[in-house]
Enzyme design. Structure first.
Site, PDB file in Angstrom:
ATOM      1  CE  LYS A  75      -4.432  -1.649   2.559  1.00  0.00           C
ATOM      2  NZ  LYS A  75      -3.878  -2.874   1.389  1.00  0.00           N
ATOM      3  CE  LYS A 107      -6.939   1.906   4.764  1.00  0.00           C
ATOM      4  NZ  LYS A 107      -7.129   2.184   3.285  1.00  0.00           N
ATOM      5  N   GLY A 151      -8.984  -7.288   2.762  1.00  0.00           N
ATOM      6  CA  GLY A 151     -10.148  -7.704   3.523  1.00  0.00           C
ATOM      7  C   GLY A 151      -9.929  -7.497   4.416  1.00  0.00           C
ATOM      8  N   GLY A 152      -9.515  -5.943   4.974  1.00  0.00           N
ATOM      9  CA  GLY A 152     -10.211  -5.694   6.296  1.00  0.00           C
ATOM     10  C   GLY A 152      -8.882  -5.761   6.907  1.00  0.00           C
ATOM     11  CG  HIS A 187     -14.906   0.957  -0.693  1.00  0.00           C
ATOM     12  ND1 HIS A 187     -13.725   0.338  -0.506  1.00  0.00           N
ATOM     13  CD2 HIS A 187     -14.713   0.361  -2.176  1.00  0.00           C
ATOM     14  CE1 HIS A 187     -13.415  -0.382  -0.520  1.00  0.00           C
ATOM     15  NE2 HIS A 187     -13.343   0.431  -1.714  1.00  0.00           N
ATOM     16  CG  HIS A 246     -12.465  -2.387   8.195  1.00  0.00           C
ATOM     17  ND1 HIS A 246     -11.918  -0.384   7.577  1.00  0.00           N
ATOM     18  CD2 HIS A 246     -11.765  -2.851   9.384  1.00  0.00           C
ATOM     19  CE1 HIS A 246     -11.843  -0.210   9.163  1.00  0.00           C
ATOM     20  NE2 HIS A 246     -11.361  -1.022  10.170  1.00  0.00           N
ATOM     21  CD  GLU A 253     -10.465  -1.640  -2.864  1.00  0.00           C
ATOM     22  OE1 GLU A 253     -10.526  -1.318  -1.533  1.00  0.00           O
ATOM     23  OE2 GLU A 253     -11.685  -3.196  -3.409  1.00  0.00           O
ATOM     24  NE  ARG A 277      -7.557  -9.811  -4.914  1.00  0.00           N
ATOM     25  CZ  ARG A 277      -9.211  -9.307  -4.219  1.00  0.00           C
ATOM     26  NH1 ARG A 277     -10.515  -9.345  -4.950  1.00  0.00           N
ATOM     27  NH2 ARG A 277      -9.458  -8.429  -2.423  1.00  0.00           N
TER      28      ARG A 277
END
Length: 669
Positions: free
Chosen positions: A116, A158, A164-165, A208, A235, A275, A297
């Protein structure tokens, strides 16, 4: 086009990929762990190869064994689906070295977007807006704490390698930072083998919004419009829709253009999703969205994009992987509105803890205008080793209002026994006035959690229906016995509360929350009547074997009623509601309330109490790691710890008692 495709995945996505591949004349090869030997994705494949034990690291995450399966079967290409190895650059690289086509982006793009912090740097350089935060290499507690103060609260911690949270925590003030940091690191290390984190400013009222993009080997990149995935719990997405509600055209143009810029910045090929976090405090703005991450993906929610564009994204994936090109941007059109709900085996009333076990009864919607993508069937099981999603339920309508109505009806038709599900929770969410008008941000579920997860309220509301059904069943049996025996069935021979010129006095008793409750019901030739206070509500029930429909007052009702040794089960509005007969043997509720059990198999990370400690209701007693997520087990009431039966590092089984509280009478002494 290649002739054979190995799908390096399981469950719903494996079946969905196989469906398209078969329609294109491609031979489908499945892989499976010991746990999945009889799974639908295995039985439906042209060929299947065992790849190891149930644990993902020994099967679906084992690169070498999957490549061996591809070589053994002569697979020309591998589709990774989502999860598992789908965003593993080393796996994509290994496929290339083995001469096998990887259906996805090149390893360089996966690496660039996999971290990230690095992804945000690349996006910043490409002119894509990013949220303020800290993405540095110094991961010391002191540096992170100082950066947090500089960014300001609230903020998000994060996992750098997250998704996936997992490894994500919201922090509202300084005192929460260190515990949240430690929890995020533990979870990130367990899920990704990397405990590094970044800090990101938390956007109030965030939405989101993500954009589906596609690139090909000829340097082309296109978008397939946006999706709104704001409805989330922990999340993780719950309901997704396309297009995003209340999205002005000029903002859509800007956000889709930013997504294409992001794809071009990394030389992207195949399917991906960019996103964004958007400011949902008012109208969406061109300067009110920021890059969050890029998923390299196919997404779980890709069907809603398929519904509004009329395109098969898996087919386009295979075509691009085989050397084809993406269609021109101007050929892609938006049509109507689509929504997807994720049906999970989980218990919303316990913080969405996964519910594992056998699927003794499974009925999913079968309407022509509803698409169901599922990886399990009745008689199968929800395993502790994998994601607890049972199915995705997808609808399309001419507008958002129609889509919401269709999805509500579809999720209310879900019937499951053997595990708990979120179907009733989904139905209540879809019926919320705020959701129906599109007023949703990522805090929606947390804001309304009490009402959305209150199963007790659903039992209360359905109790009069259960009582009427119980009487209907009783009357049908009494009539059947009388007719079979040739007995008099006049009112004077009946034992059901018959009174001359008055309605019968009837009542049905159930155990609700451990307490005996009588549901006052009267009956006449016109139907049943429920007395509550000074009011009386008519109940009309038409029952055909297990299926019933009717009306309570002005409200239509329909569902299924099943008889068990304990009483009745109503499969109603997505819930399986149990109405226990007072004659049934029921666990001592007071004793059970003082026992803190493991809700599922897992590893004890921390025990925060010892024998003799005083605790308050809601206090965290044990932290358990299960299915790669941390679960905080809390005290059900105030009390004193009588015994502790677990220690950090211990593996525990479902139902195992970890902490017991003394009986309340002993506490008073």
């Amino acid at each position: 086009m290649f002739k054979s495709l190995l799908i390096a995945n399981r469950g719903e996505i494996a079946r969905r990929i196989a469906r398209t591949a078969r329609s294109m004349g491609v031979r489908v090869i499945a892989v499976y762990s010991d746990e999945d030997a009889d799974a639908p994705h295995v039985l439906e494949a042209d060929e299947a190869v065992r790849i190891g034990p149930a644990a993902p690291r020994e099967s679906y995450l084992n690169v070498e064994v999957i490549l061996d399966a591809a070589r053994q079967t002569g697979a020309e290409a591998i589709h990774p689906g989502y999860g598992f190895l789908s965003e593993n650059a080393e796996f994509a690289e290994a496929c290339q070295k083995a001469g096998i086509v990887f259906v996805g982006p090149p390893p360089s793009a996966i690496r660039a977007m996999g971290r990230k912090d690095e992804a945000k740097k690349i996006m910043d350089e490409a002119g894509v807006p990013i949220t303020p935060g800290y993405m540095g290499d110094d991961q010391s507690d002191d540096r992170l704490a100082k950066e947090a103060e500089s960014i300001g609260y609230p903020l998000l911690i994060k996992a750098v390698s997250g998704g996936g949270g997992k490894g994500m925590r919201r922090v509202n003030e300084t005192s929460e930072f260190q515990p949240a940091l430690e929890a995020a690191r533990r979870e990130a290390s367990s899920a990704f083998g990397d405990d590094r984190v970044l800090l990101e400013k938390f956007i109030e009222n965030p939405r989101h919004v993500e954009v589906q993009i596609f690139g090909d080997g000829q340097g082309n990149a296109i978008h397939l419009f946006e999706r709104d995935c704001s409805l989330q719990r922990r999340h993780q997405k719950v309901i997704e829709e396309a297009p995003a509600p209340a999205m002005p055209q000029h903002v859509r143009t800007a956000i889709c253009a930013a997504a294409v810029d992001a794809a071009k910045a990394v030389g992207y090929e195949n399917a991906g999703t960019v996103e964004f976090i958007a400011d949902g405090s008012g109208d969406l703005r061109e300067d009110g969205f920021w890059f969050m991450e890029m998923n390299t993906r196919l997404q779980v929610e890709h069907p809603v994009t398929e519904m509004v564009t009329g395109m098969d994204l898996v087919e386009l994936q295979l075509q691009v992987a085989a050397g084809g090109s993406v269609p021109p941007q101007d050929e892609i059109r938006l049509n109507g509105h689509a929504m997807e709900a994720r049906l999970y085996a989980e218990d919303p009333s316990t913080g969405f803890l996964p519910s594992t076990g056998d699927l003794d009864w499974l009925r999913l919607p079968e309407a022509d205008d509803v698409r169901v993508d599922s990886g399990v069937e009745e008689g199968g099981k929800v395993s502790i080793h994998y994601d607890p999603m049972i199915a995705k339920i997808i609808v399309h309508g001419p507008n958002r209002e129609a889509a919401v109505a269709r999805l509500t009806e579809a999720v209310e038709a879900v019937e499951v026994l053997g595990v708990k599900t979120n179907a009733g929770f989904l139905a209540r969410t879809l019926r919320r006035p705020e959701f129906m008008r599109g007023a949703v941000d990522t805090g929606f579920i947390a804001q309304h959690i009490d009402a959305l997860s209150d199963t007790a309220r659903q039992i209360e509301a359905a109790a009069p229906i259960a009582a009427a059904l119980s009487l209907d069943i009783r009357e049908e049996r009494a009539l059947g016995r009388a007719v079979a025996a040739g007995e008099d069935n006049s009112p004077w021979s009946r034992m059901d509360g018959f009174r001359v010129n008055l309605r019968p006095r009837l009542g049905v008793s159930f155990l609700i929350d451990g307490e005996r409750r009588e549901i006052p019901v009267t009956a006449s030739e016109d139907g049943y009547f429920w007395r509550h206070g000074e009011d009386e509500t008519p109940i009309w029930i038409d029952r055909d074997e297990e299926w019933f429909e009717g009306q309570v007052g002005d409200e239509p009702v329909q569902g299924r009623v099943l008889e068990t040794e304990e009483g009745l089960i109503l499969l109603y509005r997505g819930e399986s509601l149990r109405f226990v007969s007072p004659r049934a043997k029921v666990e001592d509720a007071a004793e059970a309330e003082g026992q803190i059990e493991a809700p599922m198999p897992g590893k004890v990370l921390e025990v925060r109490v010892k024998e003799g400690d005083s605790v308050t209701k809601g206090q965290t007693l044990v932290i358990l790691e299960a299915m790669k997520m941390e679960q905080s087990l809390t005290a059900p009431r105030d009390g004193v710890v009588e015994s502790v039966s677990a220690e950090a590092g211990e593996q525990v089984s479902e139902g195992q008692i970890l902490v017991a509280l003394a009986e309340e009478a002993e506490e008073a002494a």
